[in-house]
Design a protein around this motif. Structure first.
Motif, PDB file in Angstrom:
ATOM      1  N   PRO A 184       0.803  -1.231   0.000  1.00  0.00           N
ATOM      2  CA  PRO A 184       0.000   0.000   0.000  1.00  0.00           C
ATOM      3  C   PRO A 184       0.829   1.270   0.000  1.00  0.00           C
ATOM      4  N   GLU A 185       1.920   1.309   0.765  1.00  0.00           N
ATOM      5  CA  GLU A 185       2.721   2.529   0.835  1.00  0.00           C
ATOM      6  C   GLU A 185       3.375   2.855  -0.500  1.00  0.00           C
ATOM      7  N   ALA A 186       3.799   1.814  -1.238  1.00  0.00           N
ATOM      8  CA  ALA A 186       4.385   2.039  -2.555  1.00  0.00           C
ATOM      9  C   ALA A 186       3.319   2.496  -3.544  1.00  0.00           C
ATOM     10  N   ALA A 187       2.134   1.880  -3.482  1.00  0.00           N
ATOM     11  CA  ALA A 187       1.041   2.264  -4.372  1.00  0.00           C
ATOM     12  C   ALA A 187       0.652   3.723  -4.157  1.00  0.00           C
TER      13      ALA A 187
ATOM     14  N   GLU B  72       1.015   9.376  -7.022  1.00  0.00           N
ATOM     15  CA  GLU B  72       1.257  10.821  -7.063  1.00  0.00           C
ATOM     16  C   GLU B  72       2.210  11.231  -8.173  1.00  0.00           C
ATOM     17  N   LEU B  73       2.643  10.291  -9.013  1.00  0.00           N
ATOM     18  CA  LEU B  73       3.606  10.628 -10.053  1.00  0.00           C
ATOM     19  C   LEU B  73       2.989  11.529 -11.110  1.00  0.00           C
ATOM     20  N   PRO B  74       3.772  12.458 -11.633  1.00  0.00           N
ATOM     21  CA  PRO B  74       3.260  13.333 -12.696  1.00  0.00           C
ATOM     22  C   PRO B  74       3.098  12.579 -14.018  1.00  0.00           C
ATOM     23  N   MET B  75       2.358  13.154 -14.930  1.00  0.00           N
ATOM     24  CA  MET B  75       2.123  12.562 -16.238  1.00  0.00           C
ATOM     25  C   MET B  75       3.457  12.307 -16.950  1.00  0.00           C
TER      26      MET B  75
ATOM     27  N   GLU C  99       8.352  15.430  -5.621  1.00  0.00           N
ATOM     28  CA  GLU C  99       7.031  14.886  -5.290  1.00  0.00           C
ATOM     29  C   GLU C  99       7.152  13.686  -4.360  1.00  0.00           C
ATOM     30  N   LEU C 100       8.181  12.888  -4.553  1.00  0.00           N
ATOM     31  CA  LEU C 100       8.346  11.670  -3.754  1.00  0.00           C
ATOM     32  C   LEU C 100       8.855  11.947  -2.347  1.00  0.00           C
TER      33      LEU C 100
END
Length: 271
Positions: free
Chosen positions: A224-227, A232-235, A261-262
């Motif tokens: 779950p934490e990785a998902a 939240e990754l940008p396009m 972002e990460l």
């Protein structure tokens, strides 16, 4: 002082065998320029004794201990000082890297060190193909490398190529216990089904990460934490989880915005 690189396993297929040297995995991964270091002080002795220290703290490391025992020719008093640049349990292959670095520090050569470290990983269910990838990266290096493990076990066909893009690695989550999965026959069936669901891609970072993401989702090994971090990754960015752990690895045309972002999810390293 001897070094072995961290290995991020992105996709793996389990190949069981009664011989621990032939038991292993095929698949895709990335070896990094960071990993594990081992320094050694040795003295003659009538009976073997092995101690491990990280900094000033004495630690237990059964995987590395067993690997060293397998690589030794006779009794010695051995004191190892270990330094790990990546956490255990995050999917960085650090148990294998530490065992391999310690065996290399014995001066037995890459082939013998690889056999000992791989057998110990198999016996402890802490890894299947990390040591094979790490040894190939040391053979072909330096620097970060894409790794294709085409046949399992010691002596298997392993091909590496230089990393062809920038990546961000986020050490998110609390890690997971590899042996809980590798000892479970049900997981083995699911993993092998997911690993054979598509052909292996061309050796590019982006293709490797796409294949790893599909494998992670088909196998149910995406924690779950990785998902949450990957959502939240940008396009245009592509990423997946490092197996069997919780860290995520991502690439994209602009790596700095991705890394920024990460950072809300954990420590980020750029390669």
């Amino acid at each position: 002082m001897s070094f072995a690189p961290a290995h991020l396993s992105l996709l793996f297929h389990i190949h069981p065998d009664d011989d621990p040297l032939l038991h292993g995995s095929t698949g895709l991964g990335i070896c990094l320029p960071q990993g594990a270091y081992a320094a050694l002080e040795r003295q003659p002795a009538k009976r073997t004794s092995i101690a491990f220290y990280e900094g000033k703290r004495k630690v237990k490391d059964p995987v590395t201990r067993r690997a060293v025992e397998l690589a030794l020719d006779g009794p010695e008093k051995l004191t190892f000082w270990l330094r790990r640049e990546m956490p255990l349990g995050a999917g960085m292959g650090m148990s294998g890297a530490t065992a391999l670095a310690a065996c290399l520090e014995l001066g037995v050569g890459l082939e013998r060190a690889t056999r000992a470290a791989h057998q110990s990983e198999i016996e402890h269910s802490t890894g299947l193909g990390d040591v094979m990838a790490q040894a190939a990266a040391l053979r072909d290096g330096p620097g970060a490398r894409l790794v294709q493990r085409r046949s399992p076990g010691v002596g298997g066909d392993v091909v590496t190529s230089p990393l062809d893009g920038a990546l961000a690695l986020c050490l998110c989550g609390d890690g997971r216990n590899t042996s809980d999965v590798l000892k479970d026959d049900g997981w083995r069936e699911i993993i092998n089904g997911a690993a054979t669901a598509h052909p292996l891609p061309a050796p590019t970072l982006r293709a490797f990460l796409k294949a790893g993401r599909l494998f992670s989702e088909l196998s149910g090994l995406m924690p779950p934490e990785a998902a949450t971090a990957l959502a939240e990754l940008p396009m245009g960015a592509v990423g997946t989880v490092a197996h069997l752990g919780t860290a995520v690895v991502v690439t994209g045309e602009e790596i700095e915005p991705i890394a920024a972002e990460l950072e809300q999810f954990g420590e980020v390293r750029r390669f």
